[in-house]
Design a protein around this motif. Structure first.
Motif, mmCIF file in Angstrom:
data_model
loop_
_atom_site.group_PDB
_atom_site.id
_atom_site.type_symbol
_atom_site.label_atom_id
_atom_site.label_comp_id
_atom_site.label_asym_id
_atom_site.label_seq_id
_atom_site.Cartn_x
_atom_site.Cartn_y
_atom_site.Cartn_z
ATOM 1 N N VAL A 1 0.834 -1.203 0.000
ATOM 2 C CA VAL A 1 0.000 0.000 0.000
ATOM 3 C C VAL A 1 0.862 1.243 0.000
ATOM 4 N N SER A 2 1.930 1.266 0.790
ATOM 5 C CA SER A 2 2.772 2.460 0.853
ATOM 6 C C SER A 2 3.583 2.647 -0.423
ATOM 7 N N ALA A 3 3.838 1.577 -1.159
ATOM 8 C CA ALA A 3 4.613 1.685 -2.389
ATOM 9 C C ALA A 3 3.801 2.289 -3.525
ATOM 10 N N LEU A 4 2.503 2.132 -3.484
ATOM 11 C CA LEU A 4 1.681 2.633 -4.581
ATOM 12 C C LEU A 4 1.768 4.138 -4.765
ATOM 13 N N PRO A 5 1.576 4.957 -3.740
ATOM 14 C CA PRO A 5 1.674 6.396 -3.966
ATOM 15 C C PRO A 5 3.062 6.827 -4.416
ATOM 16 N N LYS A 6 4.120 6.202 -3.868
ATOM 17 C CA LYS A 6 5.474 6.557 -4.286
ATOM 18 C C LYS A 6 5.675 6.234 -5.753
ATOM 19 N N GLN A 7 5.215 5.060 -6.167
ATOM 20 C CA GLN A 7 5.373 4.647 -7.552
ATOM 21 C C GLN A 7 4.602 5.577 -8.468
ATOM 22 N N ALA A 8 3.401 5.950 -8.073
ATOM 23 C CA ALA A 8 2.596 6.856 -8.884
ATOM 24 C C ALA A 8 3.259 8.217 -8.998
ATOM 25 N N SER A 9 3.847 8.716 -7.904
ATOM 26 C CA SER A 9 4.496 10.017 -7.962
ATOM 27 C C SER A 9 5.754 9.949 -8.819
ATOM 28 N N GLN A 10 6.474 8.810 -8.779
ATOM 29 C CA GLN A 10 7.643 8.661 -9.628
ATOM 30 C C GLN A 10 7.243 8.633 -11.089
ATOM 31 N N GLN A 11 6.159 7.965 -11.388
ATOM 32 C CA GLN A 11 5.694 7.945 -12.766
ATOM 33 C C GLN A 11 5.274 9.338 -13.198
ATOM 34 N N SER A 12 4.635 10.056 -12.311
ATOM 35 C CA SER A 12 4.220 11.411 -12.637
ATOM 36 C C SER A 12 5.429 12.295 -12.893
ATOM 37 N N ALA A 13 6.454 12.161 -12.063
ATOM 38 C CA ALA A 13 7.665 12.954 -12.248
ATOM 39 C C ALA A 13 8.353 12.584 -13.558
ATOM 40 N N ALA A 14 8.399 11.294 -13.850
ATOM 41 C CA ALA A 14 9.016 10.844 -15.097
ATOM 42 C C ALA A 14 8.211 11.321 -16.301
ATOM 43 N N ALA A 15 6.897 11.246 -16.186
ATOM 44 C CA ALA A 15 6.046 11.713 -17.281
ATOM 45 C C ALA A 15 6.206 13.217 -17.478
ATOM 46 N N GLN A 16 6.316 13.934 -16.384
ATOM 47 C CA GLN A 16 6.497 15.384 -16.470
ATOM 48 C C GLN A 16 7.851 15.721 -17.094
ATOM 49 N N GLU A 17 8.875 14.988 -16.697
ATOM 50 C CA GLU A 17 10.208 15.209 -17.264
ATOM 51 C C GLU A 17 10.219 14.922 -18.765
ATOM 52 N N LEU A 18 9.562 13.845 -19.164
ATOM 53 C CA LEU A 18 9.468 13.515 -20.581
ATOM 54 C C LEU A 18 8.730 14.614 -21.347
ATOM 55 N N GLN A 19 7.637 15.098 -20.774
ATOM 56 C CA GLN A 19 6.861 16.155 -21.414
ATOM 57 C C GLN A 19 7.720 17.410 -21.608
ATOM 58 N N GLU A 20 8.487 17.770 -20.579
ATOM 59 C CA GLU A 20 9.374 18.937 -20.696
ATOM 60 C C GLU A 20 10.415 18.718 -21.792
ATOM 61 N N TRP A 21 10.962 17.516 -21.854
ATOM 62 C CA TRP A 21 11.982 17.193 -22.865
ATOM 63 C C TRP A 21 11.393 17.309 -24.269
ATOM 64 N N LEU A 22 10.168 16.796 -24.451
ATOM 65 C CA LEU A 22 9.533 16.844 -25.761
ATOM 66 C C LEU A 22 9.188 18.259 -26.184
ATOM 67 N N GLU A 23 8.952 19.135 -25.221
ATOM 68 C CA GLU A 23 8.603 20.526 -25.531
ATOM 69 C C GLU A 23 9.831 21.380 -25.852
ATOM 70 N N MET A 24 11.036 20.858 -25.580
ATOM 71 C CA MET A 24 12.265 21.605 -25.863
ATOM 72 C C MET A 24 12.545 21.625 -27.359
ATOM 73 N N SER A 25 13.223 22.677 -27.782
ATOM 74 C CA SER A 25 13.685 22.738 -29.166
ATOM 75 C C SER A 25 14.896 21.806 -29.310
ATOM 76 N N PRO A 26 15.250 21.432 -30.525
ATOM 77 C CA PRO A 26 16.439 20.581 -30.703
ATOM 78 C C PRO A 26 17.707 21.229 -30.137
ATOM 79 N N GLU A 27 17.803 22.541 -30.235
ATOM 80 C CA GLU A 27 18.966 23.248 -29.694
ATOM 81 C C GLU A 27 19.032 23.112 -28.167
ATOM 82 N N GLU A 28 17.874 23.260 -27.519
ATOM 83 C CA GLU A 28 17.828 23.121 -26.065
ATOM 84 C C GLU A 28 18.186 21.692 -25.652
ATOM 85 N N ARG A 29 17.676 20.720 -26.405
ATOM 86 C CA ARG A 29 17.993 19.326 -26.093
ATOM 87 C C ARG A 29 19.490 19.076 -26.187
ATOM 88 N N LEU A 30 20.108 19.591 -27.248
ATOM 89 C CA LEU A 30 21.554 19.440 -27.419
ATOM 90 C C LEU A 30 22.290 20.115 -26.275
#
Length: 124
Positions: free
Chosen positions: A48-77
């Motif tokens: 039970v305690s692992a579920l919220p942590k796992q969900a928050s990690q997925q949310s953080a990872a999803a948010q990080e991916l979203q930020e990466w996808l929104e960057m220009s190629p120059e910013e990514r480089l």
């Protein structure tokens, strides 16, 4: 009994049976969870305690991916080279403007060197 009455009776019996099975199924699930909790209380708490942590990690990872996808190629480089220097985006953004300028210059020089090396490799 007419066909309509027979079908109506079957339908009501079927829905009653479905409700009975569903209620017994949920009652069974509740009892099963109680039994598991009694036999393995630590296991249930960890699960039970692992579920919220796992969900928050997925949310953080999803948010990080979203930020990466929104960057220009120059910013990514830029941030890829920055990461190769051991500096995260957050660390870079927390730096003073003078330090950011100094690091930006180093990143630009690194990119230029990589391009020169790539061109020399293609020529050879």
């Amino acid at each position: 009994m007419s066909i309509i009455e027979t079908l109506a009776t079957r339908t009501s019996l079927t829905s009653s049976a479905s409700r009975l099975v569903a209620s017994q199924g949920s009652a069974f699930d509740v009892e099963l969870k109680k039994a598991v909790a009694k036999e393995h209380p630590a296991h249930q708490e960890n699960a039970v305690s692992a579920l919220p942590k796992q969900a928050s990690q997925q949310s953080a990872a999803a948010q990080e991916l979203q930020e990466w996808l929104e960057m220009s190629p120059e910013e990514r480089l830029f941030f890829t080279v920055l990461a190769s220097m051991g500096i995260s985006k957050e660390e870079f953004e927390a730096m003073s403007p003078e330090d950011q300028d100094r690091i930006t210059h180093k990143v630009q020089e690194s990119i230029k060197e990589n391009i020169k090396e790539g061109l020399q490799t293609q020529i050879a």
